[in-house]
Structures are given as structure tokens and as C-alpha cells.
Design a protein around this motif. Structure first.
Motif, PDB file in Angstrom:
ATOM      1  N   MET A  94       0.828  -1.207   0.000  1.00 54.74           N
ATOM      2  CA  MET A  94       0.000   0.000   0.000  1.00 54.74           C
ATOM      3  C   MET A  94       0.864   1.260   0.000  1.00 54.74           C
ATOM      4  O   MET A  94       0.527   2.264  -0.644  1.00 54.74           O
ATOM      5  CB  MET A  94      -0.933   0.006   1.202  1.00 54.74           C
ATOM      6  CG  MET A  94      -2.253  -0.702   0.957  1.00 54.74           C
ATOM      7  SD  MET A  94      -3.171   0.072  -0.411  1.00 54.74           S
ATOM      8  CE  MET A  94      -4.731  -0.796  -0.281  1.00 54.74           C
TER       9      MET A  94
ATOM     10  N   HIS B 159     -10.576   5.394  -1.612  1.00 52.92           N
ATOM     11  CA  HIS B 159     -10.254   3.986  -1.311  1.00 52.92           C
ATOM     12  C   HIS B 159     -11.490   3.117  -1.519  1.00 52.92           C
ATOM     13  O   HIS B 159     -12.528   3.344  -0.890  1.00 52.92           O
ATOM     14  CB  HIS B 159      -9.762   3.886   0.142  1.00 52.92           C
ATOM     15  CG  HIS B 159      -9.352   2.517   0.555  1.00 52.92           C
ATOM     16  ND1 HIS B 159      -9.344   2.106   1.882  1.00 52.92           N
ATOM     17  CD2 HIS B 159      -8.917   1.445  -0.162  1.00 52.92           C
ATOM     18  CE1 HIS B 159      -8.925   0.860   1.951  1.00 52.92           C
ATOM     19  NE2 HIS B 159      -8.659   0.434   0.734  1.00 52.92           N
TER      20      HIS B 159
ATOM     21  N   ALA C 117     -12.544  -0.271  -0.575  1.00 50.10           N
ATOM     22  CA  ALA C 117     -12.056  -1.257   0.394  1.00 50.10           C
ATOM     23  C   ALA C 117     -12.846  -2.551   0.311  1.00 50.10           C
ATOM     24  O   ALA C 117     -14.051  -2.553   0.052  1.00 50.10           O
ATOM     25  CB  ALA C 117     -12.148  -0.680   1.808  1.00 50.10           C
TER      26      ALA C 117
ATOM     27  N   PHE D 143      -6.885  -7.130   5.097  1.00 52.04           N
ATOM     28  CA  PHE D 143      -7.550  -5.930   4.611  1.00 52.04           C
ATOM     29  C   PHE D 143      -7.522  -4.810   5.645  1.00 52.04           C
ATOM     30  O   PHE D 143      -7.500  -3.626   5.279  1.00 52.04           O
ATOM     31  CB  PHE D 143      -8.972  -6.252   4.178  1.00 52.04           C
ATOM     32  CG  PHE D 143      -9.017  -7.107   2.927  1.00 52.04           C
ATOM     33  CD1 PHE D 143      -8.431  -6.659   1.762  1.00 52.04           C
ATOM     34  CD2 PHE D 143      -9.611  -8.359   2.944  1.00 52.04           C
ATOM     35  CE1 PHE D 143      -8.453  -7.439   0.602  1.00 52.04           C
ATOM     36  CE2 PHE D 143      -9.640  -9.146   1.801  1.00 52.04           C
ATOM     37  CZ  PHE D 143      -9.058  -8.681   0.635  1.00 52.04           C
TER      38      PHE D 143
ATOM     39  N   ARG E 215      -4.165  -3.199   5.064  1.00 49.73           N
ATOM     40  CA  ARG E 215      -4.144  -2.371   3.862  1.00 49.73           C
ATOM     41  C   ARG E 215      -4.755  -0.996   4.132  1.00 49.73           C
ATOM     42  O   ARG E 215      -4.202   0.035   3.730  1.00 49.73           O
ATOM     43  CB  ARG E 215      -4.916  -3.068   2.725  1.00 49.73           C
ATOM     44  CG  ARG E 215      -4.247  -4.336   2.265  1.00 49.73           C
ATOM     45  CD  ARG E 215      -5.068  -5.083   1.212  1.00 49.73           C
ATOM     46  NE  ARG E 215      -4.748  -6.507   1.262  1.00 49.73           N
ATOM     47  CZ  ARG E 215      -4.776  -7.331   0.230  1.00 49.73           C
ATOM     48  NH1 ARG E 215      -5.112  -6.881  -0.959  1.00 49.73           N
ATOM     49  NH2 ARG E 215      -4.466  -8.605   0.362  1.00 49.73           N
ATOM     50  N   GLY E 216      -5.896  -0.979   4.809  1.00 53.58           N
ATOM     51  CA  GLY E 216      -6.551   0.289   5.094  1.00 53.58           C
ATOM     52  C   GLY E 216      -5.722   1.187   5.989  1.00 53.58           C
ATOM     53  O   GLY E 216      -5.592   2.394   5.729  1.00 53.58           O
TER      54      GLY E 216
ATOM     55  N   ARG F 171     -16.997   0.364   0.947  1.00 55.83           N
ATOM     56  CA  ARG F 171     -16.664  -1.046   1.080  1.00 55.83           C
ATOM     57  C   ARG F 171     -17.456  -1.865   0.075  1.00 55.83           C
ATOM     58  O   ARG F 171     -18.595  -1.543  -0.261  1.00 55.83           O
ATOM     59  CB  ARG F 171     -16.950  -1.523   2.504  1.00 55.83           C
ATOM     60  CG  ARG F 171     -16.121  -0.791   3.550  1.00 55.83           C
ATOM     61  CD  ARG F 171     -16.498  -1.201   4.959  1.00 55.83           C
ATOM     62  NE  ARG F 171     -16.022  -2.539   5.300  1.00 55.83           N
ATOM     63  CZ  ARG F 171     -14.785  -2.807   5.704  1.00 55.83           C
ATOM     64  NH1 ARG F 171     -13.904  -1.828   5.811  1.00 55.83           N
ATOM     65  NH2 ARG F 171     -14.426  -4.027   6.018  1.00 55.83           N
TER      66      ARG F 171
ATOM     67  N   ASP G 273      -8.574  -2.398  -3.031  1.00 63.08           N
ATOM     68  CA  ASP G 273      -7.922  -3.423  -2.214  1.00 63.08           C
ATOM     69  C   ASP G 273      -7.596  -4.694  -2.979  1.00 63.08           C
ATOM     70  O   ASP G 273      -6.908  -5.577  -2.446  1.00 63.08           O
ATOM     71  CB  ASP G 273      -8.833  -3.801  -1.034  1.00 63.08           C
ATOM     72  CG  ASP G 273      -8.579  -2.940   0.194  1.00 63.08           C
ATOM     73  OD1 ASP G 273      -7.605  -2.157   0.183  1.00 63.08           O
ATOM     74  OD2 ASP G 273      -9.350  -3.051   1.168  1.00 63.08           O
ATOM     75  N   ASP G 274      -8.089  -4.818  -4.216  1.00 63.81           N
ATOM     76  CA  ASP G 274      -7.993  -6.081  -4.926  1.00 63.81           C
ATOM     77  C   ASP G 274      -8.218  -5.799  -6.414  1.00 63.81           C
ATOM     78  O   ASP G 274      -8.906  -4.849  -6.774  1.00 63.81           O
ATOM     79  CB  ASP G 274      -9.071  -7.028  -4.365  1.00 63.81           C
ATOM     80  CG  ASP G 274      -9.162  -8.344  -5.084  1.00 63.81           C
ATOM     81  OD1 ASP G 274      -9.901  -8.405  -6.086  1.00 63.81           O
ATOM     82  OD2 ASP G 274      -8.512  -9.305  -4.652  1.00 63.81           O
TER      83      ASP G 274
ATOM     84  N   TYR H   9      -4.663  -4.607  -6.562  1.00 62.94           N
ATOM     85  CA  TYR H   9      -3.762  -5.262  -5.609  1.00 62.94           C
ATOM     86  C   TYR H   9      -3.894  -6.767  -5.831  1.00 62.94           C
ATOM     87  O   TYR H   9      -4.992  -7.310  -5.720  1.00 62.94           O
ATOM     88  CB  TYR H   9      -4.171  -4.910  -4.169  1.00 62.94           C
ATOM     89  CG  TYR H   9      -3.051  -4.944  -3.160  1.00 62.94           C
ATOM     90  CD1 TYR H   9      -2.540  -3.778  -2.605  1.00 62.94           C
ATOM     91  CD2 TYR H   9      -2.497  -6.146  -2.742  1.00 62.94           C
ATOM     92  CE1 TYR H   9      -1.516  -3.800  -1.670  1.00 62.94           C
ATOM     93  CE2 TYR H   9      -1.476  -6.186  -1.812  1.00 62.94           C
ATOM     94  CZ  TYR H   9      -0.982  -5.009  -1.277  1.00 62.94           C
ATOM     95  OH  TYR H   9       0.045  -5.041  -0.353  1.00 62.94           O
TER      96      TYR H   9
END
Length: 341
Positions: free
Chosen positions: A175, A194, A196, A204, A207-208, A223, A252-253, A280
Motif C-alpha cells: 500500500m 479507497h 475497500a 484488509f 491495507r486500510g 466497502r 484493495d484487490d 492489488y
């Protein structure tokens, strides 16, 4: 008329044959071929036994040996999903090391990717030598791990009690690499958003927090489940909020990132001209889309391989320590300097 049958197959060599050829006892053969000879047998004798076994084509009867030792030479790999590319690569690495050491790996998903994971055999202790679990909380494995089976955790909180070892990726550093990349292109911290993952796991959460630390501020966030359509809806909610539109979106992915790109197209926005997008994982789809996705490459096969190695060392009574594997930012066409500073 006489009948002649097929010639009898040659007798399979035994440990007694190896002992006779090497000029040692059967007990010595067992020690050497069971890798328990160090400190008991000389290097020269061990070499003679191995040479004799190879010359005779001797292979130990693993089934009988395992029965004597009370082992199945089987590990259980528990993952949140068997359709996710990352976990498929983790399995590939674990299975490769297992196969090199005469072990098998049973792949088992936890229910719907969320613990607790049920014991798939009714009594896992009777069917397994150890457990490797990826991206799960240790307490989610209570039904399987209770009973003293060695447990190795992958991509999990190293501070959790219970596992014999942890094998992690440098998640926070990934990150930080993304944040540095976007800031270096000229994106302001307050204009980075972001997307998430809506999953409450250690990886996770890290990552945040790492993103907030790297930007020096908590970015606006939505989210989403790890699903293209859910990511599309979450991105639309994020970009239709009041206030200035973000110039970059950190996901996040990779699955979330592809869903985000779909949402941007529906909103009439271009990547990266209007908004830069990062993922990611570096799944195969990251380089299959246009523009290709800037993301963080994770050595998933190495995670599985190191996890299996840690479990084998634990079973052999050898010391094991936590491992953290480096990750790498892969800059591609989905990121660029913002139009407005």
C-alpha cells in the motif's frame, strides 16, 4: 502340449536387500532412508545405504511406514475461496513442496469464505498431519485445529496465539508503494479515494491502515464484496458523493479495480485521463484489460511453498520462524498524472 505362463515379475527389492548390499543392518537402512541418521550413522555409511538403495531401485513402503508412525503424510490447506486466482496459486506452491517431500495436500474452502471452517472429515485429527490456513482468523479454525494438529497461518496476524508459524506478505509496504506512486504523479492526498474490501480480516485491515498512514489522512472510502458488480455499485456511490471528485481510486484487490473501471465507463469517465485506478494482487486479468491495471504483484506460489515448508519443519521438530515476503508495484496504463492538481 505344455503351457508356459508369463515370466514372473522380478521381486521388489526390500530393505533387507539394501542392508545386505551396503553391508549394514536393516535398522541402519531405516535410519538413513527415514532421514534420522545424523548423529547415529557416519556420512560414509549413509552414502553407502543411499547408493545401494538407488542401485537396487528400492523404494520404501510409505503406507506401512506411515502406519507405524501414525501419520498420513497429508496436510489440509484451508482457504476462503477455491475460485480466486490467488488461492489457486497458493495451493500450487504448497502442493509442489509437499510432493517433493512425499506429502499430499487436501484443498478445502471455509463456508462462503467466512469462518468458522468445519472439520471436513468429521475428525481431522485422524486424517491429517497438519493444517495450513490462508487469509483467515485463527479462531475460525477451532473445529479443525483443536486436538493439537500443527497449524501454519498464511497472510494472517503474526501476533495471534496458536499457529506454529506465520507466512505473510509485506502487505503494508504494498500500500505504501501505491501511495508513493500516486503522490509522485501529482495526486493530492485529499483527492485519493479507497475502494475497500468488505471483509473483516487482518490483511484488509492492514491495507486500510497502511494507506491512511501513507497519505497522512483517512481517504474517503466505500466497502465492497470481492465481486465485480458490487464493486461497480460501490464505486458509483463513492463518485456521486458531494464535493470534489477524486483523481485516483485505490482498490484493495484487482477484482474491485476491474469493477471500478466498469463503473467509471458507465459514468462517462476515462481511466486514467479522468481518474487513475490501482489494484492489488496482479491477477491475470490485470494485464488483460485496457488500459492495463497498475497493481501490486504478490508471490502467491511462494507463500504456499513457504507455508508447506514451515509445516514440514514443525512436523520434524525443527525450529520455525515467521516469514514476510516482499511485494512489488507493477505500474501500467491505469495511472497517470491528474488533470487538475
Amino acid at each position: 502340449m505344455t503351457r508356459t505362463g508369463s515370466p514372473a515379475p522380478p521381486a521388489r527389492p526390500t530393505s533387507r536387500d539394501v542392508a545386505r548390499a551396503a553391508g549394514v543392518s536393516q535398522a541402519t537402512v531405516s535410519l538413513v532412508l527415514g532421514e534420522k541418521w545424523r548423529g547415529r550413522v557416519s556420512e560414509r555409511t549413509a552414502g553407502a545405504v543411499r547408493d545401494a538403495a538407488e542401485a537396487l531401485g528400492y523404494r520404501p513402503n510409505l503406507a506401512a511406514r506411515n502406519l507405524r508412525l501414525g501419520r498420513t503424510r497429508t496436510a489440509l490447506l484451508v482457504v476462503p475461496s477455491i475460485t480466486n486466482e490467488y488461492f489457486a496459486r497458493v495451493y500450487t506452491g504448497a502442493a509442489r513442496v509437499a510432493g517433493e517431500n512425499g506429502f499430499g495436500v487436501v484443498l478445502y474452502p471455509s463456508p462462503e469464505g467466512v469462518g468458522p471452517a468445519r472439520d471436513p472429515f468429521g475428525s481431522a485429527q485422524a486424517a491429517l498431519d497438519g493444517i495450513i490456513a490462508s487469509s483467515m482468523a485463527a479462531d475460525a479454525l477451532a473445529a479443525i485445529a483443536d486436538g493439537g494438529l500443527p497449524l501454519v497461518m498464511l497472510d494472517a496476524d503474526p501476533a495471534e496465539a496458536g499457529p506454529a508459524a506465520t507466512v505473510n506478505l509485506a502487505i503494508a509496504d504494498g500500500m505504501r508503494q501505491i501511495a508513493r506512486h500516486l503522490l509522485g504523479l501529482g495526486h493530492r492526498p485529499d483527492r485519493i479515494a479507497h475502494l475497500a474490501a468488505g471483509i473483516d480480516t487482518w490483511t484488509f485491515r492492514v491495507r486500510g491502515q497502511a494507506l491512511t498512514d501513507a497519505l497522512g489522512t483517512t481517504p474517503p472510502a466505500e466497502r465492497s464484496a470481492l465481486d465485480f458488480e458490487d464493486a461497480r455499485h460501490a464505486t458509483e456511490r463513492l463518485l456521486t458523493r458531494p464535493g470534489p471528485r477524486p483523481t485516483a481510486l485505490i482498490c484493495d484487490d484487482d477484482i474491485l479495480a476491474i469493477g471500478a473501471c466498469k463503473a467509471l465507463r458507465r459514468l462517462g469517465l476515462r481511466v486514467p485521463d479522468d481518474i487513475s485506478v490501482t489494484g492489488y494482487d496482479d491477477f491475470a486479468l490485470a494485464s488483460a484489460v485496457e488500459p492495463e491495471l497498475t497493481t501490486v504483484r504478490l508471490p502467491a506460489d511462494a507463500v504456499g511453498a513457504d507455508g508447506m515448508t514451515a509445516l514440514l519443519h514443525t512436523l520434524e521438530g525443527r525450529p520455525v520462524t515467521g516469514v514476510e515476503l516482499p511485494v512489488q508495484l507493477i505500474a501500467r496504463g491505469s495511472t497517470a498524472a491528474p488533470r487538475q492538481a
